[in-house]
Design an enzyme around this catalytic site. Structure first.
Site, mmCIF file in Angstrom:
data_model
loop_
_atom_site.group_PDB
_atom_site.id
_atom_site.type_symbol
_atom_site.label_atom_id
_atom_site.label_comp_id
_atom_site.label_asym_id
_atom_site.label_seq_id
_atom_site.Cartn_x
_atom_site.Cartn_y
_atom_site.Cartn_z
ATOM 1 N N TYR A 101 37.770 72.380 65.787
ATOM 2 C CA TYR A 101 37.548 70.962 66.121
ATOM 3 C C TYR A 101 38.689 70.135 65.534
ATOM 4 O O TYR A 101 38.994 70.282 64.341
ATOM 5 C CB TYR A 101 36.213 70.476 65.527
ATOM 6 C CG TYR A 101 35.988 68.997 65.742
ATOM 7 C CD1 TYR A 101 35.263 68.540 66.839
ATOM 8 C CD2 TYR A 101 36.536 68.050 64.870
ATOM 9 C CE1 TYR A 101 35.083 67.187 67.061
ATOM 10 C CE2 TYR A 101 36.354 66.695 65.097
ATOM 11 C CZ TYR A 101 35.632 66.269 66.190
ATOM 12 O OH TYR A 101 35.464 64.936 66.416
ATOM 13 N N GLU A 185 40.000 63.466 70.820
ATOM 14 C CA GLU A 185 39.166 64.536 70.264
ATOM 15 C C GLU A 185 39.302 65.795 71.115
ATOM 16 O O GLU A 185 39.241 65.716 72.346
ATOM 17 C CB GLU A 185 37.695 64.086 70.245
ATOM 18 C CG GLU A 185 36.751 65.105 69.639
ATOM 19 C CD GLU A 185 35.286 64.723 69.841
ATOM 20 O OE1 GLU A 185 34.834 64.603 70.993
ATOM 21 O OE2 GLU A 185 34.605 64.522 68.824
#
Ligand code: GDP
Ligand code: MN
Length: 376
Positions: A101, A185
């Site tokens: 992530y 993101e």
């Protein structure tokens, strides 16, 4: 402005971040053709601006073009988190070795950016952070310095990412700064079994105030996922749907925002933000009322107008016009002050509609609207 996954990945690719080959389809037939072009086996992904698609069944593997057509038909019929799926993306599948992530978000309070990264990607980062906070690294980024080689190395170390992800972090920072984004993101960023680092899913939010510098997005009105927002946009209204029970209409963004606060302070929740703007016509007022009243969550409406360029009698005429066309079944509290307020109040008093209540102040109006929302 939030971009769709396929738009975000376009930006990633332009800045040198690897993404799987993919195409967009808005019908099952087109999905089948694309699957054939991409080699048969594809991942079919709902294009909706909300998270948790995978969990909702909006990300599925199809083994061949027939399956791609069938899966695309199913996903195109879905609504995910209230967002109807209008298009799907078909992507060449990637063999995953590990999922990470990485993101940059604006930290408004600190006046800088925050890099958030984890070696445990794939699932929602909030869940990882809740279960194992030590697995999520948060590294401040000074916007003037940006993500230098040292900063990228610091993020990699803090999150326990493979060293090569430093290069991806630098490129994603370029996406953020060059595209005027407030959020970038990637979840997951994957290491493939072949050893490549690939952005498998992406989210980018652009700064609306900088859209004039990015003609390709600013010229394009992204479709509204919410039917009421779409109806309001079609009438040229500035309307944002919220999830409370008191419909709010006012003139001027500042007054409307204050009204939301006062409603919340009265123990109710606002159902929307609707700014009829300065110099609004009776038509705009009645259009606004009809949009707000058609929200099934609305139990009362608060119209709060401080007449400046907008004259209160014009607003009152709009309300009266709406009473005849929309035929409301919910109470409407009206507070008129400023330009032509006395005439506006007289228009409403003359109409004497049983569901229309007048209030002298904003506080009194909000209290009454909250009370009516709870009792009506
Ligand atoms: P999200 O649910 O909206 O976050 O959708 P994602 O695009 O992130 O996909 C969810 C999950 O599906 C990923 O974390 C992967 O585990 C899996 N997935 C998506 N694309 C692929 C792919 O090409 N290959 C493999 N093996 N898994 C994938
Ligand atoms: Mn994801």
């Amino acid at each position: 402005m939030d971009l769709y996954e396929h738009q975000a990945r376009q930006l990633f690719a332009e800045h040198g971040v690897l993404v799987p080959r993919a195409e967009i389809a808005d019908s099952p037939g087109v999905a089948r053709d694309i699957a054939r072009e991409l080699g048969g086996r594809v991942v079919v992904k709902a294009q909706v601006r909300t998270g948790g698609r995978g969990r909702a069944g909006g990300v599925r593997l199809a083994e061949d073009p027939d399956a791609a057509e069938r899966v695309a038909r199913e996903i195109l019929g879905m609504t995910i988190g209230g967002h109807p799926v209008r298009t799907v993306m078909l992507a060449q599948p990637v063999d995953i070795e590990s999922e990470f992530y990485v993101s940059y978000v604006l930290d408004r309070a600190a006046g800088r950016f925050l890099a958030i990264a984890s070696a445990e990607g794939g699932t929602e980062i909030e869940e990882v952070a809740a279960a194992r906070p030590e697995a999520v690294a948060r590294v401040p980024v000074d916007p003037a310095e940006g993500v230098t080689e040292e900063k990228a190395a610091e993020i990699v170390r803090a999150a326990g990412l493979p060293p090569r992800t430093a290069g991806v972090l630098a490129r994603l920072w370029q996406v953020l700064t060059r595209e005027d984004a407030l959020l970038v993101e990637v979840n997951p960023l994957v290491r493939t079994t072949g050893g490549q680092l690939v952005a498998l899913d992406g989210k980018v939010s652009l700064d609306d105030n900088a859209l004039f510098r990015h003609a390709r997005w600013s010229g394009r009105e992204t479709p509204h996922d919410d039917p009421l927002e779409a109806a309001a946009a079609a009438r040229g209204l500035t309307y944002v749907r919220l999830d409370g029970e008191v419909g709010v209409i006012g003139n001027g963004a500042g007054l409307v925002m204050s009204t939301l606060d006062v409603v919340a302070g009265s123990g109710a929740r606002p159902a929307d933000f609707l700014d009829i703007g300065g110099g609004a016509s009776a038509r705009v007022m009645s259009d606004g009322l009809s949009v707000v009243l058609s929200d099934p969550g609305v139990r009362s409406v608060l119209v709060n107008v401080f007449g400046g360029i907008t004259a209160c009698d014009t607003v009152a005429e709009g309300i009266v016009a709406a009473l005849d066309t929309v035929r409301p079944a919910k109470p409407i509290v009206v507070r008129l002050d400023g330009n032509n307020a006395a005439r506006g109040r007289a228009v409403l008093t003359d109409r004497a509609h049983p569901l229309v209540h007048q209030a002298a102040t904003m506080d009194e109006a909000a209290r009454l609207a909250a009370e009516l929302a709870h009792t009506s």
